[in-house]
Design a protein around this motif. Structure first.
Motif, mmCIF file in Angstrom:
data_model
loop_
_atom_site.group_PDB
_atom_site.id
_atom_site.type_symbol
_atom_site.label_atom_id
_atom_site.label_comp_id
_atom_site.label_asym_id
_atom_site.label_seq_id
_atom_site.Cartn_x
_atom_site.Cartn_y
_atom_site.Cartn_z
ATOM 1 N N LEU A 11 0.820 -1.202 0.000
ATOM 2 C CA LEU A 11 0.000 0.000 0.000
ATOM 3 C C LEU A 11 0.865 1.268 0.000
ATOM 4 O O LEU A 11 0.603 2.206 -0.750
ATOM 5 C CB LEU A 11 -0.938 -0.006 1.203
ATOM 6 N N VAL A 12 1.912 1.290 0.795
ATOM 7 C CA VAL A 12 2.802 2.460 0.851
ATOM 8 C C VAL A 12 3.469 2.679 -0.516
ATOM 9 O O VAL A 12 3.532 3.806 -1.010
ATOM 10 C CB VAL A 12 3.855 2.305 1.969
ATOM 11 N N LEU A 13 3.935 1.600 -1.136
ATOM 12 C CA LEU A 13 4.573 1.738 -2.445
ATOM 13 C C LEU A 13 3.585 2.181 -3.514
ATOM 14 O O LEU A 13 3.931 2.959 -4.411
ATOM 15 C CB LEU A 13 5.268 0.444 -2.844
ATOM 16 N N LEU A 14 2.348 1.736 -3.415
ATOM 17 C CA LEU A 14 1.321 2.199 -4.349
ATOM 18 C C LEU A 14 1.032 3.686 -4.168
ATOM 19 O O LEU A 14 0.834 4.416 -5.142
ATOM 20 C CB LEU A 14 0.032 1.405 -4.171
ATOM 21 N N ILE A 15 1.026 4.137 -2.936
ATOM 22 C CA ILE A 15 0.811 5.561 -2.670
ATOM 23 C C ILE A 15 1.974 6.376 -3.236
ATOM 24 O O ILE A 15 1.766 7.408 -3.879
ATOM 25 C CB ILE A 15 0.619 5.814 -1.164
ATOM 26 N N ILE A 16 3.190 5.907 -3.034
ATOM 27 C CA ILE A 16 4.359 6.590 -3.595
ATOM 28 C C ILE A 16 4.258 6.637 -5.122
ATOM 29 O O ILE A 16 4.513 7.675 -5.744
ATOM 30 C CB ILE A 16 5.661 5.912 -3.136
ATOM 31 N N GLY A 17 3.886 5.518 -5.718
ATOM 32 C CA GLY A 17 3.713 5.479 -7.178
ATOM 33 C C GLY A 17 2.628 6.427 -7.642
ATOM 34 O O GLY A 17 2.775 7.114 -8.663
ATOM 35 N N GLY A 18 1.524 6.491 -6.892
ATOM 36 C CA GLY A 18 0.450 7.415 -7.252
ATOM 37 C C GLY A 18 0.881 8.862 -7.158
ATOM 38 O O GLY A 18 0.544 9.682 -8.027
ATOM 39 N N ILE A 19 1.625 9.192 -6.128
ATOM 40 C CA ILE A 19 2.141 10.560 -5.991
ATOM 41 C C ILE A 19 3.096 10.877 -7.138
ATOM 42 O O ILE A 19 3.069 11.977 -7.697
ATOM 43 C CB ILE A 19 2.808 10.762 -4.616
ATOM 44 N N ASN A 20 3.922 9.915 -7.505
ATOM 45 C CA ASN A 20 4.839 10.124 -8.629
ATOM 46 C C ASN A 20 4.053 10.405 -9.906
ATOM 47 O O ASN A 20 4.384 11.318 -10.659
ATOM 48 C CB ASN A 20 5.752 8.909 -8.808
ATOM 49 N N TRP A 21 2.980 9.633 -10.158
ATOM 50 C CA TRP A 21 2.166 9.871 -11.350
ATOM 51 C C TRP A 21 1.451 11.219 -11.278
ATOM 52 O O TRP A 21 1.268 11.892 -12.298
ATOM 53 C CB TRP A 21 1.161 8.749 -11.566
ATOM 54 N N LEU A 22 1.050 11.640 -10.089
ATOM 55 C CA LEU A 22 0.453 12.960 -9.922
ATOM 56 C C LEU A 22 1.444 14.044 -10.343
ATOM 57 O O LEU A 22 1.085 14.987 -11.070
ATOM 58 C CB LEU A 22 0.022 13.171 -8.463
ATOM 59 N N ASP A 54 9.145 13.536 -12.994
ATOM 60 C CA ASP A 54 9.198 12.159 -12.512
ATOM 61 C C ASP A 54 10.173 12.109 -11.333
ATOM 62 O O ASP A 54 11.389 12.122 -11.517
ATOM 63 C CB ASP A 54 9.652 11.234 -13.635
ATOM 64 N N LEU A 55 9.632 12.075 -10.128
ATOM 65 C CA LEU A 55 10.448 12.110 -8.912
ATOM 66 C C LEU A 55 11.366 10.895 -8.824
ATOM 67 O O LEU A 55 12.532 11.021 -8.467
ATOM 68 C CB LEU A 55 9.559 12.206 -7.672
ATOM 69 N N VAL A 56 10.853 9.719 -9.146
ATOM 70 C CA VAL A 56 11.674 8.502 -9.091
ATOM 71 C C VAL A 56 12.865 8.634 -10.038
ATOM 72 O O VAL A 56 13.998 8.347 -9.660
ATOM 73 C CB VAL A 56 10.828 7.251 -9.421
ATOM 74 N N ALA A 57 12.597 9.087 -11.249
ATOM 75 C CA ALA A 57 13.689 9.256 -12.219
ATOM 76 C C ALA A 57 14.683 10.308 -11.743
ATOM 77 O O ALA A 57 15.893 10.134 -11.883
ATOM 78 C CB ALA A 57 13.126 9.641 -13.582
ATOM 79 N N ALA A 58 14.174 11.394 -11.165
ATOM 80 C CA ALA A 58 15.057 12.462 -10.690
ATOM 81 C C ALA A 58 15.962 11.985 -9.557
ATOM 82 O O ALA A 58 17.125 12.362 -9.485
ATOM 83 C CB ALA A 58 14.233 13.661 -10.231
ATOM 84 N N ALA A 79 1.108 -3.112 -7.368
ATOM 85 C CA ALA A 79 -0.210 -2.829 -7.941
ATOM 86 C C ALA A 79 -0.930 -4.125 -8.290
ATOM 87 O O ALA A 79 -2.132 -4.267 -8.033
ATOM 88 C CB ALA A 79 -0.067 -1.940 -9.171
ATOM 89 N N LEU A 80 -0.218 -5.083 -8.864
ATOM 90 C CA LEU A 80 -0.827 -6.378 -9.162
ATOM 91 C C LEU A 80 -1.231 -7.094 -7.879
ATOM 92 O O LEU A 80 -2.313 -7.686 -7.795
ATOM 93 C CB LEU A 80 0.130 -7.243 -9.978
ATOM 94 N N TYR A 81 -0.380 -7.043 -6.874
ATOM 95 C CA TYR A 81 -0.679 -7.676 -5.589
ATOM 96 C C TYR A 81 -1.917 -7.050 -4.944
ATOM 97 O O TYR A 81 -2.684 -7.722 -4.253
ATOM 98 C CB TYR A 81 0.531 -7.557 -4.652
ATOM 99 N N ILE A 136 12.640 0.181 -9.142
ATOM 100 C CA ILE A 136 11.555 0.776 -8.353
ATOM 101 C C ILE A 136 10.253 0.724 -9.134
ATOM 102 O O ILE A 136 9.197 0.377 -8.587
ATOM 103 C CB ILE A 136 11.913 2.215 -7.931
ATOM 104 N N TYR A 137 10.291 1.052 -10.433
ATOM 105 C CA TYR A 137 9.081 0.968 -11.256
ATOM 106 C C TYR A 137 8.516 -0.453 -11.263
ATOM 107 O O TYR A 137 7.303 -0.644 -11.152
ATOM 108 C CB TYR A 137 9.365 1.400 -12.696
ATOM 109 N N VAL A 138 9.383 -1.441 -11.379
ATOM 110 C CA VAL A 138 8.932 -2.840 -11.392
ATOM 111 C C VAL A 138 8.327 -3.223 -10.049
ATOM 112 O O VAL A 138 7.261 -3.851 -9.990
ATOM 113 C CB VAL A 138 10.098 -3.786 -11.770
ATOM 114 N N ILE A 139 8.967 -2.834 -8.959
ATOM 115 C CA ILE A 139 8.446 -3.166 -7.632
ATOM 116 C C ILE A 139 7.079 -2.523 -7.410
ATOM 117 O O ILE A 139 6.149 -3.171 -6.915
ATOM 118 C CB ILE A 139 9.445 -2.754 -6.535
#
Length: 70
Positions: free
Chosen positions: A9-20, A28-32, A53-55, A45-48
């Motif tokens: 859930l935490v990683l999904l939230i981080i991913g959602g914030i990145n997409w925002l 792209d914060l992850v890329a930066a 998300a699948l989980y 990180i993108y794969v994880i």
């Protein structure tokens, strides 16, 4: 909620914030932080986040049960 669910859930939230950030500011914060979109750490990180998300599909039955009770 067990540790795996919380982590996902935490990683999904981080991913959602990145997409925002990507959608609003084209940033792209992850890329930066991890060497660009093609950087190995960023790709990991993108794969994880994608695996999380699948989980998260496994959360659906619990959410349905919880709303059925209310």
């Amino acid at each position: 909620m067990n540790g795996l669910n919380t982590t996902a859930l935490v990683l999904l939230i981080i991913g959602g914030i990145n997409w925002l950030l990507v959608g609003l500011f084209q940033f792209d914060l992850v890329a930066a932080l991890f060497g660009g979109q093609d950087g190995i750490i960023a790709r990991i990180i993108y794969v994880i986040v994608g695996i999380c998300a699948l989980y998260a599909f496994t959360f659906i039955p619990a959410v349905k049960r919880r709303h059925a009770v209310e």
